[in-house]
Design a protein around this motif. Sequence first.
Motif, short mmCIF file in Angstrom:
data_model
loop_
_atom_site.label_atom_id
_atom_site.label_comp_id
_atom_site.label_asym_id
_atom_site.label_seq_id
_atom_site.Cartn_x
_atom_site.Cartn_y
_atom_site.Cartn_z
N ARG A 84 -94.11 -20.14 -10.55
CA ARG A 84 -93.81 -19.15 -9.52
C ARG A 84 -93.14 -19.79 -8.31
N ALA A 85 -91.96 -20.37 -8.56
CA ALA A 85 -91.20 -20.95 -7.45
C ALA A 85 -90.74 -19.88 -6.47
N ASP A 86 -90.82 -18.60 -6.89
CA ASP A 86 -90.47 -17.50 -5.99
C ASP A 86 -91.57 -17.24 -4.97
N LEU A 87 -92.78 -17.76 -5.22
CA LEU A 87 -93.92 -17.52 -4.33
C LEU A 87 -94.36 -18.77 -3.58
N LEU A 88 -94.42 -19.90 -4.28
CA LEU A 88 -95.02 -21.10 -3.72
C LEU A 88 -93.96 -22.13 -3.33
N PRO A 89 -94.21 -22.90 -2.28
CA PRO A 89 -93.27 -23.95 -1.87
C PRO A 89 -93.24 -25.09 -2.89
N PRO A 90 -92.18 -25.91 -2.85
CA PRO A 90 -92.01 -26.98 -3.85
C PRO A 90 -93.19 -27.93 -3.96
N SER A 91 -93.88 -28.21 -2.83
CA SER A 91 -94.99 -29.17 -2.88
C SER A 91 -96.10 -28.69 -3.81
N PHE A 92 -96.39 -27.38 -3.80
CA PHE A 92 -97.41 -26.83 -4.71
C PHE A 92 -96.89 -26.78 -6.14
N ILE A 93 -95.62 -26.41 -6.32
CA ILE A 93 -95.04 -26.35 -7.66
C ILE A 93 -95.09 -27.72 -8.32
N GLN A 94 -94.76 -28.76 -7.57
CA GLN A 94 -94.76 -30.12 -8.12
C GLN A 94 -96.17 -30.55 -8.53
N GLU A 95 -97.16 -30.25 -7.68
CA GLU A 95 -98.53 -30.65 -8.01
C GLU A 95 -99.07 -29.88 -9.22
N PRO A 351 -89.29 -6.39 0.68
CA PRO A 351 -90.32 -5.77 1.52
C PRO A 351 -89.72 -4.70 2.43
N GLU A 352 -90.57 -3.78 2.88
CA GLU A 352 -90.09 -2.69 3.72
C GLU A 352 -89.55 -3.18 5.06
N ASN A 353 -90.11 -4.28 5.57
CA ASN A 353 -89.70 -4.78 6.88
C ASN A 353 -88.62 -5.85 6.78
N LEU A 354 -87.83 -5.84 5.72
CA LEU A 354 -86.78 -6.84 5.53
C LEU A 354 -85.74 -6.75 6.65
N SER A 358 -79.81 -10.07 8.65
CA SER A 358 -79.97 -11.52 8.47
C SER A 358 -79.90 -11.89 6.99
N PHE A 359 -80.52 -11.06 6.14
CA PHE A 359 -80.52 -11.32 4.70
C PHE A 359 -79.10 -11.26 4.14
N LYS A 360 -78.32 -10.29 4.59
CA LYS A 360 -76.94 -10.17 4.12
C LYS A 360 -76.11 -11.38 4.52
N LEU A 361 -76.29 -11.84 5.76
CA LEU A 361 -75.54 -13.02 6.22
C LEU A 361 -75.87 -14.25 5.38
N MET A 390 -84.70 -18.88 -0.75
CA MET A 390 -84.34 -17.65 -0.04
C MET A 390 -85.32 -16.53 -0.37
N ILE A 391 -85.72 -16.45 -1.63
CA ILE A 391 -86.68 -15.42 -2.05
C ILE A 391 -88.00 -15.58 -1.29
N ARG A 392 -88.46 -16.84 -1.15
CA ARG A 392 -89.72 -17.08 -0.42
C ARG A 392 -89.57 -16.75 1.06
N ARG A 393 -88.45 -17.16 1.66
CA ARG A 393 -88.28 -16.92 3.11
C ARG A 393 -88.28 -15.44 3.43
N TYR A 394 -87.63 -14.64 2.59
CA TYR A 394 -87.53 -13.20 2.86
C TYR A 394 -88.60 -12.39 2.12
N ARG A 395 -89.51 -13.11 1.45
CA ARG A 395 -90.68 -12.50 0.82
C ARG A 395 -90.31 -11.39 -0.16
N LEU A 396 -89.35 -11.69 -1.03
CA LEU A 396 -88.99 -10.76 -2.08
C LEU A 396 -90.04 -10.83 -3.19
N HIS A 397 -90.19 -9.74 -3.93
CA HIS A 397 -91.14 -9.69 -5.04
C HIS A 397 -90.37 -9.56 -6.34
N MET A 398 -90.37 -10.63 -7.14
CA MET A 398 -89.63 -10.63 -8.39
C MET A 398 -90.55 -10.28 -9.56
#
Length: 559
Positions: A84-95, A351-354, A358-361, A390-398
């Motif tokens: 779930r690289a879409d949810l967790l940062p690389p440090s957790f994914i690597q561990e 998310p509703e509060n996207l 900024s996301f488009k840019l 980018m998915i994690r920063r903008y909290r998209l749900h895949m």
Amino acid sequence: MHIGIVDRYQDLKRYSHIASVFVRYGFGELLDRLRAEHYLPRRRRVFGRKAGEFRHLSTPERLRRAFEELGPTFIKLGQILSTRADLLPPSFIQEFSKLQDSAPPFPFADICDTIESEFRRPVSEVFLLIEERPLAAASLAQVHRARTGTGARVAVKVQRPHIRALLETDIRILHDFANLSERRLPESRYYQPVRLVNEFARTIRRELDFVREGRNIERFRRYFAGDATVYIPKVYWDLSAPKILTTEYIEGVKISDIDGLNAAGLDREAIAVNGADFTLKEVFEHHFFHADPHPGNLFVLEDNVIAPVDYGMTGAISDDLADHILAIFIAVMDKDIDSLVRLLQEGNWVPENLDVDSFKLELQDFLERYHGLSLQEVNMSEVLGEAMNMIRRYRLHMPIDLVLMARALLVTEGVARMLYPEFNIVEHAGPYAKKLVRQRYGPIRYMRELYEVAGEAEAFARRLPGEMGQLLTKVMRGDLSIKFLHTGLENLIMEMEKSSNRLSFAVVIAALIIGSSLIFQSGLGPALLGYPVMGLVGFLFASILGIWLIASIMRSGKL
């Protein structure tokens, strides 16, 4: 599902073990915030906040070690979270990627007991020979080589004893912690803990369903029956059962064994191409794919034929999701940012509060950097890594199957580059993507969709008069009602209940004190050391209840 007293007792013991492990690895403060003491025996309700001997380790490493110590369920959870690289940062994914699905082998006697229990006959009548030494021992099952009555060599996968009971206990506990997290840790709601646990429970239960795994293998055999570059093992259904899966034994070289491949005179470039073709065909043509294509699950046979094994974890892309992905792909190729954002919103992935502007840019900057590059210049790992950030920063749900598909493609590219460094899966996937576009926008597809729409319109027209009549009848009878659903008030209701309970206790304590005082003044009843016994008992009970009430308030942190 009905949970009995024995199950609850087992849950309580397991809660204590899980809590003690997390406290030892420095996660006591998290348990405090969850207020998980209500789920634990009283002697376990004081949580430490120090990591002790593990304080020098990073948070991801401490969590990974805790998962390892807690056994099969948590190891599997960590392995799934590593995708779930879409949810967790690389440090957790690597561990979490370091979690190995291996375990000490269980006794051969247990293997024999399971076989005899499943088939209701002696092992010698089921298999001509079964080797005592296992080929592999994992957290959920163990594999042994055997021979059938006809002499065929087979691989026998046997489920670990009592593993299902342990998994179900852990899943119930994970559900409790997920619900607590969503209620009491606002920052966890983005990760949707309850949904994650539900997805995990579905995945691991499927892995324990050996009949389902056998059906998966047969499905792949149908899909690749005419493909000379892929070999899918045969399932021996007469030697399989819910806890036992018997398949054809694959005698090949592991795809990661470079020296073995060279010694066998195999062509590494051809292997890379065949392996990539296997993944691309299952994803783009069949929409059903092997979701765990790591090198340990891929063997190579003569003539560079790919032979995948272990089909417990699979993914599926529905036709609707495939169409949605294709539309997104076309929007990316056209650099159509507005259409791309609209498609993501239609899929309920944002998310509703996207912050849309900024996301488009950022999307535009991302696409500009890769647009116009030749396929040879595109590194899929780099592109996907940046997209996941980018998915994690903008909290998209895949969708989970989309994440598994991306991981399968990423792992495939990694294996292919290990074999043949010049390999580029983006360039290789071009013909498959073009074929998919032709199929999606071809006349046959449009005719089929038009036929389906016409059928739905006809069905709607047939239902409409009757449903309108039912609605009008309800209106005329005054039976029409509107239901209101309140959401987000659970915490408020719970706090109000706590407050009212404490207020009731306070009133009872006050009544005891006042009543005892009146008895002291009147001097009624028997006396002890010159004081009325009834008054002393009343003051004693008032003191005990008062201390308990104060302790409860202090423990909640809301004095």
